[in-house]
Design a protein around this motif. Structure first.
Motif, PDB file in Angstrom:
ATOM      1  N   ILE A   1     -47.840   6.615 -13.250  1.00  0.00           N
ATOM      2  CA  ILE A   1     -46.856   7.419 -13.977  1.00  0.00           C
ATOM      3  C   ILE A   1     -47.172   7.418 -15.473  1.00  0.00           C
ATOM      4  O   ILE A   1     -47.213   8.470 -16.123  1.00  0.00           O
ATOM      5  N   TYR A   2     -47.401   6.223 -16.022  1.00  0.00           N
ATOM      6  CA  TYR A   2     -47.659   6.137 -17.464  1.00  0.00           C
ATOM      7  C   TYR A   2     -48.964   6.841 -17.834  1.00  0.00           C
ATOM      8  O   TYR A   2     -49.022   7.574 -18.832  1.00  0.00           O
ATOM      9  N   TYR A   3     -49.986   6.643 -17.022  1.00  0.00           N
ATOM     10  CA  TYR A   3     -51.276   7.280 -17.303  1.00  0.00           C
ATOM     11  C   TYR A   3     -51.140   8.802 -17.342  1.00  0.00           C
ATOM     12  O   TYR A   3     -51.608   9.456 -18.277  1.00  0.00           O
ATOM     13  N   GLN A   4     -50.506   9.359 -16.335  1.00  0.00           N
ATOM     14  CA  GLN A   4     -50.362  10.812 -16.283  1.00  0.00           C
ATOM     15  C   GLN A   4     -49.505  11.331 -17.440  1.00  0.00           C
ATOM     16  O   GLN A   4     -49.838  12.336 -18.071  1.00  0.00           O
ATOM     17  N   ASP A   5     -48.402  10.650 -17.719  1.00  0.00           N
ATOM     18  CA  ASP A   5     -47.543  11.068 -18.838  1.00  0.00           C
ATOM     19  C   ASP A   5     -48.303  11.002 -20.162  1.00  0.00           C
ATOM     20  O   ASP A   5     -48.202  11.913 -21.002  1.00  0.00           O
ATOM     21  N   LEU A   6     -49.043   9.921 -20.347  1.00  0.00           N
ATOM     22  CA  LEU A   6     -49.775   9.711 -21.600  1.00  0.00           C
ATOM     23  C   LEU A   6     -50.832  10.783 -21.815  1.00  0.00           C
ATOM     24  O   LEU A   6     -50.890  11.406 -22.879  1.00  0.00           O
ATOM     25  N   VAL A   7     -51.682  11.016 -20.812  1.00  0.00           N
ATOM     26  CA  VAL A   7     -52.775  11.967 -21.020  1.00  0.00           C
ATOM     27  C   VAL A   7     -52.268  13.411 -21.079  1.00  0.00           C
ATOM     28  O   VAL A   7     -52.835  14.243 -21.795  1.00  0.00           O
ATOM     29  N   ASN A   8     -51.197  13.711 -20.359  1.00  0.00           N
ATOM     30  CA  ASN A   8     -50.648  15.073 -20.451  1.00  0.00           C
ATOM     31  C   ASN A   8     -50.149  15.356 -21.867  1.00  0.00           C
ATOM     32  O   ASN A   8     -50.375  16.442 -22.419  1.00  0.00           O
ATOM     33  N   TRP A   9     -49.453  14.386 -22.464  1.00  0.00           N
ATOM     34  CA  TRP A   9     -48.956  14.558 -23.829  1.00  0.00           C
ATOM     35  C   TRP A   9     -50.112  14.619 -24.831  1.00  0.00           C
ATOM     36  O   TRP A   9     -50.185  15.544 -25.651  1.00  0.00           O
ATOM     37  N   THR A  10     -51.024  13.658 -24.767  1.00  0.00           N
ATOM     38  CA  THR A  10     -52.078  13.596 -25.783  1.00  0.00           C
ATOM     39  C   THR A  10     -53.083  14.736 -25.629  1.00  0.00           C
ATOM     40  O   THR A  10     -53.631  15.220 -26.622  1.00  0.00           O
ATOM     41  N   ASP A  11     -53.313  15.183 -24.392  1.00  0.00           N
ATOM     42  CA  ASP A  11     -54.166  16.367 -24.203  1.00  0.00           C
ATOM     43  C   ASP A  11     -53.546  17.588 -24.892  1.00  0.00           C
ATOM     44  O   ASP A  11     -54.213  18.329 -25.613  1.00  0.00           O
ATOM     45  N   SER A  12     -52.259  17.784 -24.668  1.00  0.00           N
ATOM     46  CA  SER A  12     -51.600  18.979 -25.204  1.00  0.00           C
ATOM     47  C   SER A  12     -51.477  18.937 -26.721  1.00  0.00           C
ATOM     48  O   SER A  12     -51.521  19.974 -27.382  1.00  0.00           O
ATOM     49  N   ASP A  13     -51.343  17.730 -27.290  1.00  0.00           N
ATOM     50  CA  ASP A  13     -51.187  17.614 -28.746  1.00  0.00           C
ATOM     51  C   ASP A  13     -52.501  17.356 -29.485  1.00  0.00           C
ATOM     52  O   ASP A  13     -52.507  17.237 -30.707  1.00  0.00           O
ATOM     53  N   GLY A  14     -53.604  17.238 -28.751  1.00  0.00           N
ATOM     54  CA  GLY A  14     -54.895  17.026 -29.400  1.00  0.00           C
ATOM     55  C   GLY A  14     -55.037  15.674 -30.061  1.00  0.00           C
ATOM     56  O   GLY A  14     -55.644  15.547 -31.128  1.00  0.00           O
ATOM     57  N   ILE A  15     -54.487  14.624 -29.422  1.00  0.00           N
ATOM     58  CA  ILE A  15     -54.550  13.270 -29.972  1.00  0.00           C
ATOM     59  C   ILE A  15     -55.616  12.480 -29.211  1.00  0.00           C
ATOM     60  O   ILE A  15     -55.485  12.243 -28.001  1.00  0.00           O
ATOM     61  N   LEU A  16     -56.678  12.094 -29.889  1.00  0.00           N
ATOM     62  CA  LEU A  16     -57.706  11.265 -29.269  1.00  0.00           C
ATOM     63  C   LEU A  16     -57.065   9.940 -28.866  1.00  0.00           C
ATOM     64  O   LEU A  16     -56.520   9.219 -29.714  1.00  0.00           O
ATOM     65  N   THR A  17     -57.112   9.635 -27.564  1.00  0.00           N
ATOM     66  CA  THR A  17     -56.399   8.465 -27.032  1.00  0.00           C
ATOM     67  C   THR A  17     -57.287   7.713 -26.050  1.00  0.00           C
ATOM     68  O   THR A  17     -57.694   8.252 -25.018  1.00  0.00           O
ATOM     69  N   PHE A  18     -57.579   6.455 -26.371  1.00  0.00           N
ATOM     70  CA  PHE A  18     -58.377   5.595 -25.504  1.00  0.00           C
ATOM     71  C   PHE A  18     -57.447   4.807 -24.581  1.00  0.00           C
ATOM     72  O   PHE A  18     -56.704   3.928 -25.038  1.00  0.00           O
ATOM     73  N   VAL A  19     -57.478   5.141 -23.304  1.00  0.00           N
ATOM     74  CA  VAL A  19     -56.656   4.430 -22.327  1.00  0.00           C
ATOM     75  C   VAL A  19     -57.213   3.021 -22.156  1.00  0.00           C
ATOM     76  O   VAL A  19     -58.423   2.807 -22.085  1.00  0.00           O
ATOM     77  N   PHE A  20     -56.330   2.059 -22.079  1.00  0.00           N
ATOM     78  CA  PHE A  20     -56.713   0.677 -21.836  1.00  0.00           C
ATOM     79  C   PHE A  20     -56.391   0.338 -20.381  1.00  0.00           C
ATOM     80  O   PHE A  20     -55.227   0.316 -20.018  1.00  0.00           O
ATOM     81  N   GLU A  21     -57.355   0.083 -19.549  1.00  0.00           N
ATOM     82  CA  GLU A  21     -58.779   0.096 -19.764  1.00  0.00           C
ATOM     83  C   GLU A  21     -59.460   0.528 -18.482  1.00  0.00           C
ATOM     84  O   GLU A  21     -58.778   0.823 -17.483  1.00  0.00           O
ATOM     85  N   ALA A  22     -60.772   0.575 -18.460  1.00  0.00           N
ATOM     86  CA  ALA A  22     -61.477   1.090 -17.286  1.00  0.00           C
ATOM     87  C   ALA A  22     -61.347   0.171 -16.078  1.00  0.00           C
ATOM     88  O   ALA A  22     -60.873   0.580 -15.011  1.00  0.00           O
ATOM     89  N   PHE A  23     -61.764  -1.091 -16.214  1.00  0.00           N
ATOM     90  CA  PHE A  23     -61.860  -2.012 -15.076  1.00  0.00           C
ATOM     91  C   PHE A  23     -61.096  -3.307 -15.343  1.00  0.00           C
ATOM     92  O   PHE A  23     -61.062  -3.791 -16.474  1.00  0.00           O
ATOM     93  N   ASP A  24     -60.506  -3.879 -14.287  1.00  0.00           N
ATOM     94  CA  ASP A  24     -59.933  -5.219 -14.387  1.00  0.00           C
ATOM     95  C   ASP A  24     -61.025  -6.206 -14.804  1.00  0.00           C
ATOM     96  O   ASP A  24     -62.197  -6.050 -14.443  1.00  0.00           O
TER      97      ASP A  24
END
Length: 310
Positions: free
Chosen positions: A252-275
């Motif tokens: 839920i958080y991942y989808q909400d975060l990237v949908n917002w930052t994609d639409s607003d043009g905010i470079l956002t590094f999700v934490f993180e790739a692998f455990d």
């Protein structure tokens, strides 16, 4: 402010990457060329930008794989600076060093900054941005560095490297003690973790936005990038309530975060790739071990498994 446009970067999603597997850790056994290649082939379908924290052997391998395999990644490379001051308020008891250790650390930091500059100049088409440190000024850090030292390091990097320079830190210090640094960096990098601040999943995105705009509105002429934001999937209850973390909440958080930052043009590094099992305490449910969108065996968690369908 659209951070991609402000930094002359093309739009794309971004993720923090550290590839240490079972039995591996910084300062010990590092991932091999083939292991890093396997990771990057997994990640290239979803992300354009990678954030690396350190100029260590692992980072050198990642850069070599990207170059030799001709992978379409751009990298934010960081220098990991260590304690130059004692922090007696560190909540987990770290942050206390002898004067000799602090002096040695200052030399290590200068060397780390020079290594950052050297790699930036060695890989000018792959490394797109640089960071002079990570979470070294926030009140709870165990590797405390003065703001004046960070300013010195940023200026040193800017003299010898062409990439835009930042400093990666929790959003709170940018509102107060890091004000002198703002004029020196090319852009501000913030970390925001609603789950560490006891927010539930329904409050999460609004709280992330609140953190972001608190900084962005204070410095309207300076680009602001989110260099860490994510949601853990397990917890032993220390610092993060166990009922508040799960793969469902992470999705839920991942989808909400990237949908917002994609639409607003905010470079956002999700934490993180692998455990990463080396992090934190020895307890299996230690939250530091469980931020990955993929498990340590590289199988996808729910957020990524659903991506196959979308």
């Amino acid at each position: 402010m659209n951070s991609f446009k402000a930094l002359n970067l093309s739009p794309g999603r971004a993720i923090c990457y550290s590839g240490f597997r079972e039995g591996q850790q910084p300062g010990g056994i590092c991932p091999s060329y083939e292991e890093v290649k396997e990771d990057l082939l997994i990640l290239k379908s979803h992300w354009k930008y990678l954030r690396l924290y350190d100029c260590d052997v692992h980072a050198e391998t990642v850069l070599k794989v990207i170059e030799q395999e001709k992978l379409p990644f751009q990298v934010m490379l960081g220098a990991y600076i260590v304690a130059e001051m004692n922090n007696f308020g560190c909540p987990w008891g770290g942050g206390v060093y002898t004067e000799k250790e602090l002096d040695e650390n200052h030399i290590k930091n200068r060397n780390q900054i020079q290594k950052l500059i050297d790699l930036a100049n060695q890989y000018p088409t792959i490394i797109c941005t640089l960071s002079a440190g990570n979470e070294a000024c926030v009140d709870w850090t165990d590797h405390y560095v003065s703001v004046s030292s960070v300013i010195e390091y940023v200026n040193s990097i800017k003299k010898e490297a062409k990439q835009p320079v930042t400093f990666c830190e929790n959003y709170v210090p940018w509102l107060s003690k890091l004000k002198p640094l703002v004029d020196v960096v090319d852009f501000i990098s913030i970390h925001t973790y609603p789950v560490w601040e006891y927010k539930n999943i329904h409050e999460a995105l609004d709280y992330t936005k609140e953190n972001y705009f608190a900084v962005a509105n204070m410095y309207p002429d300076k680009p602001v990038v989110i260099t860490e934001a994510g949601w853990a999937t397990n917890s032993n209850g220390r610092g993060i309530e166990a009922h508040n973390v799960s793969e469902d909440n992470q999705e839920i958080y991942y989808q909400d975060l990237v949908n917002w930052t994609d639409s607003d043009g905010i470079l956002t590094f999700v934490f993180e790739a692998f455990d990463e099992s080396w992090k934190g305490s020895n307890e299996p449910l230690e939250p530091e071990k469980h931020w990955g969108l993929f498990k340590i065996d590289r199988t996808p968690k729910l957020a990524m498994d659903r991506q196959k369908i979308l």
